[in-house]
Design a protein around this motif. Structure first.
Motif, PDB file in Angstrom:
ATOM      1  N   ALA A  86       0.823  -1.205   0.000  1.00  0.00           N
ATOM      2  CA  ALA A  86       0.000   0.000   0.000  1.00  0.00           C
ATOM      3  C   ALA A  86       0.862   1.262   0.000  1.00  0.00           C
ATOM      4  CB  ALA A  86      -0.945   0.004   1.204  1.00  0.00           C
ATOM      5  N   PHE A 114       0.630   4.585  -2.561  1.00  0.00           N
ATOM      6  CA  PHE A 114       0.720   6.007  -2.207  1.00  0.00           C
ATOM      7  C   PHE A 114       1.711   6.719  -3.122  1.00  0.00           C
ATOM      8  CE2 PHE A 114       2.618   9.577  -0.034  1.00  0.00           C
ATOM      9  CZ  PHE A 114       1.536  10.232   0.550  1.00  0.00           C
ATOM     10  N   GLY A 144       0.359   7.270  -6.595  1.00  0.00           N
ATOM     11  CA  GLY A 144      -0.530   8.424  -6.686  1.00  0.00           C
ATOM     12  C   GLY A 144       0.238   9.727  -6.775  1.00  0.00           C
ATOM     13  N   ARG A 157      -7.583   8.784  -3.768  1.00  0.00           N
ATOM     14  CA  ARG A 157      -7.726   7.502  -3.075  1.00  0.00           C
ATOM     15  C   ARG A 157      -6.367   6.832  -2.869  1.00  0.00           C
ATOM     16  NH1 ARG A 157     -10.158   4.053  -6.155  1.00  0.00           N
ATOM     17  NH2 ARG A 157     -10.820   5.327  -7.918  1.00  0.00           N
ATOM     18  N   CYS A 158      -5.478   6.980  -3.832  1.00  0.00           N
ATOM     19  CA  CYS A 158      -4.120   6.432  -3.664  1.00  0.00           C
ATOM     20  C   CYS A 158      -3.381   7.111  -2.512  1.00  0.00           C
ATOM     21  CB  CYS A 158      -3.312   6.608  -4.951  1.00  0.00           C
ATOM     22  SG  CYS A 158      -3.884   5.648  -6.358  1.00  0.00           S
ATOM     23  N   ALA A 195      -4.616   8.265   0.312  1.00  0.00           N
ATOM     24  CA  ALA A 195      -5.302   8.189   1.605  1.00  0.00           C
ATOM     25  C   ALA A 195      -4.290   8.003   2.732  1.00  0.00           C
ATOM     26  CB  ALA A 195      -6.303   7.032   1.589  1.00  0.00           C
ATOM     27  N   ARG A 231      -6.564   2.683   0.651  1.00  0.00           N
ATOM     28  CA  ARG A 231      -6.041   2.847  -0.703  1.00  0.00           C
ATOM     29  C   ARG A 231      -6.442   1.668  -1.594  1.00  0.00           C
ATOM     30  NH1 ARG A 231      -0.251   3.822   1.966  1.00  0.00           N
ATOM     31  NH2 ARG A 231      -0.826   5.704   3.159  1.00  0.00           N
TER      32      ARG A 231
END
Length: 736
Positions: A240, A244, A247, A292-293, A295, A301
């Motif tokens: 995850a 991030f 994104g 959303r990426c 978050a 995510r």
């Protein structure tokens, strides 16, 4: 100080190697370098290759080495070719890391995992010997610019291209995660752009570095703005965290800047943890995906699989913006197929790849006195010529007067100069010779001490060697590197002063008082010029590009778009300034301002004490092509006027206001050096012409042809021109 110099080597030039430490190198290096083409990506990407030196290996494993791409905190990287003709980036780990058993074990494990990554959009590890002496690995060599360079040079991407990029990167991360790896350092400079799709590089390598002395306790691996908040909180970070970073990379491609802004790393990290991202520059539908990426909660995510479904469907052909596709195609054509000429060794094979017509051979300009200052400038164009080019008349009688000429021994090369002497080095014979600058007579010359090469160290013995390389001249000391030590000699007599163990990463110190500041990409250290003892050091927390500038009690350095000022008394950061594009030149201080030029062709003037922007100028006008903004070199500030060259353009600006005084477009594609002396601007260009312009009006006064060939040097310093060719060094005086 270093003289302005051009060496014709068919592609040699400054290189930048970010994946393993962000180190740049250019020949011997110097305290403040002139500009040049931005280093293209190494460590899997295309780079402005440097010739192999006498201390470089000819082969590593089964790979024939063609050029040196750079070096950084973890080792050196070379362009290699397999027996079947495949181009690879060969990375050789430095020996001090291999003495760290924790690193060795982690590196073996991560390389084994990285070799299992088979995704199309990854720059695969094709071979490795992580347990060898030295340890090395070879990765796919991707002939294309990085996303960072592409955005800096050609601007932001349209939504469809960003979505295509995102789908490919999601597929790449899926392959990385399937191999049991987490990238942990996905960022624009680790994304290479080939015509058939992007490639993610350096997966697994940042994780291997995490258990070494390269990272201090509490240090977070990664790049500010792309590090996930859970990692900054020192919590566990898994796949995850890469989402991030993905994104943030997509936001960068669409808006030209990261979603959490710039500035000091601690400020960016604070915004990552506590503030919402700034996505105002993104199209609404794309902003929703990116948000959303980014978050804060990793469980909130999307997975890379869902992102691939959401962003996929773009046509594989035509996904790359046109100017970027052109750059990638050009870089593919420029990859050498034979070793570049070795410095000091005229017997090696010349490059066989076509040399681009506009290949920039930077002639670095040395100033006539130590107090002279230089600055990179662009400004609003007030053209005083038409597109017809330079109308300078033929020079009759000749405007160059030969002062002296003397033969060079085999292996001798010009390196640096002071106000009194010019210094020659012979790398393999370990000899340095000082010539009187006025008549060329020998002032002193001797074989100098070299590092003791431990025979149990294959890395030092076979890769580094004990050849000498002059790195700088400052504070009355001449610095050179040999083996794993930096040496200092008395510049006037050549007497030995001291040596410092620098693990073969030889700096070009800047001297202020009794302190020598040595820049090493992610930190600098300070030596006592009298004893060579280390006094203290300072970490930037980021990879800093180019070289340092030290004036008074402040040290200035660039990290991408960020200018960093460090107080050398308190040993704390003073301020940072964020530019709109990456720095192309080193910071230069004059009249209370810090000047620097950026890749988009802009000039910045920043207040020296506060870091506030005083003014900014950009090129405009029908004769200017913004895509050529990466060719800036160091100008000079003389009597309140800034003189600047950028590609074929020569400009003069008011240093206080940035107002354009005059600007000229030369006939040549490249103006490779500029200096100002006695009311005359002297320039040297890619067509081999030395031109004199009136400093007040920019009017052409005269022009003389002075051609240097492959493997030859030309220095322009004040109104003296030094030429190394036909096994001789000759000094000329230019009329002013």
């Amino acid at each position: 100080m270093f003289p302005g110099r051009v060496r014709r080597t068919g592609g040699a030039g400054r290189a930048r190697w970010e994946p393993w430490g962000g180190c740049r190198e250019s020949g011997a290096g110097k305290a403040r370098r002139g500009g040049g083409p931005a280093g293209k990506r190494a460590g899997g990407g295309t780079v402005a290759s440097l010739p192999l030196t006498a201390g470089d290996p000819v082969r590593v494993g089964g790979y024939r080495l063609l050029a040196r791409l750079g070096q950084g905190g973890m080792g050196r990287v070379y362009l290699g070719r397999s027996p079947g003709g495949r181009a690879v980036a060969v990375k050789v780990v430095r020996e001090s890391l291999l003495r760290d058993e924790g690193f060795r074990r982690r590196f073996v494990r991560e390389v084994a995992a990285a070799r299992r990554v088979t995704g199309f959009f990854t720059a695969a590890v094709v071979d490795a010997d992580p347990e060898g002496d030295p340890a090395w690995l070879a990765t796919e060599y991707v002939p294309g610019p990085s996303l960072q360079d592409a955005v800096a040079r050609h601007g932001v991407w349209p939504e469809q291209a960003v979505r295509g990029l995102g789908a490919a990167l999601a597929e790449a991360l899926g392959a990385v995660h399937a191999a049991g790896l987490v990238h942990r350092d996905l960022k624009p400079s680790n994304v290479l752009l080939a015509p058939d799709g992007p490639r993610v590089i350096d997966f697994g390598i940042s994780a291997a570095a995490g258990d070494t002395a390269l990272t201090e306790a509490g240090t977070v691996i990664g790049t500010p703005g792309f590090i996930p908040p859970e990692q900054l909180r020192h919590e566990s970070s898994g796949p995850a965290g890469d989402v991030f970073a993905l994104g943030a990379v997509l936001a960068y491609a669409a808006a030209g800047t990261g979603p959490f802004g710039g500035g000091a790393s601690h400020a960016v990290n604070y915004r990552v943890v506590h503030e919402d991202p700034d996505l105002r520059g993104l199209p609404p539908a794309l902003a929703e995906v990116v948000a959303r990426c980014l978050a804060k909660d990793p469980d909130g995510r999307p997975s890379v699989a869902s992102l691939l479904d959401e962003l996929g469907g773009a046509e594989p052909a035509g996904w790359l913006p046109g100017p970027v596709a052109d750059s990638a195609a050009r870089l593919r054509a420029e990859v050498p197929t034979a070793p570049l000429t070795r410095a000091g060794d005229g017997t090696s094979e010349p490059p066989t790849a076509a040399v681009p017509a506009r290949g920039r051979r930077r002639l670095r300009t040395a100033l006539a006195v130590a107090t002279a200052l230089a600055v990179t400038v662009t400004g609003t164009v007030l053209w005083n010529i038409s597109s017809g080019g330079d109308e300078s008349p033929p020079s009759t009688p000749p405007r160059l007067e030969e002062l002296w000429s003397r033969p060079l021994a085999e292996g001798q090369r010009m390196t640096v100069r002071s106000d009194e002497m010019i210094y020659l080095q012979n790398e393999e014979r370990h000899e340095i010779t000082a010539l009187d600058i006025t008549d060329g007579r020998k002032r002193w010359g001797r074989e100098v001490p070299v590092a003791d090469i431990r025979q149990d160290s294959a890395y030092l013995r076979d890769t580094v060697g004990d050849d000498i390389r002059i790195t700088g001249l400052a504070g009355g000391l001449l610095y050179y590197g040999s083996g794993d030590h930096l040496f200092a000699l008395d510049a006037g007599s050549g007497a030995y002063r001291w040596r410092y163990m620098d693990d073969s990463f030889h700096a070009s110190p800047v001297v202020v008082g009794d302190a020598a500041y040595a820049h090493m990409t992610s930190f600098f250290y300070v030596l006592d010029t009298k004893t060579g003892k280390k006094l203290w050091d300072y970490g930037y927390d980021v990879n800093a590009d180019g070289d340092i500038t030290v004036t008074g009690d402040t040290l200035f350095v660039h990290s991408g778009r960020t200018l960093i000022a460090v107080d050398t008394r308190t040993r704390k950061q003073k301020w940072t300034h964020q530019a709109a594009s990456e720095a192309e030149t080193d910071p230069v201080v004059a009249g209370g301002k810090v000047y620097f030029g950026t890749q988009d062709g802009a000039l910045y003037a920043v207040d020296e004490k506060s870091g506030d922007e005083v003014w900014r100028r950009t090129f405009e006008g029908e004769l200017w092509d913004g895509r050529l903004g990466g060719g800036a070199g160091e100008p000079e500030v003389v009597d309140g006027t800034v003189y600047f060259e950028n590609d074929g353009y020569v400009s003069a600006f008011d240093a206080d206001t940035g107002r354009t005084l005059w600007q000229r477009k030369q006939k040549a594609d490249e103006v490779t050096a500029l200096t100002v002396v006695d009311g005359t601007v002297l320039t040297y260009d890619s067509d081999g012409n030395l031109t004199a312009l009136d400093a007040r009006s920019g009017k052409s006064l005269w022009r003389e042809a002075l051609i240097v060939g492959d493997g030859e040097d030309l220095w322009l310093t004040g109104n003296t021109v030094y030429v190394e060719r036909d096994s001789r060094v000759t000094a000329y005086r230019a009329a002013t």
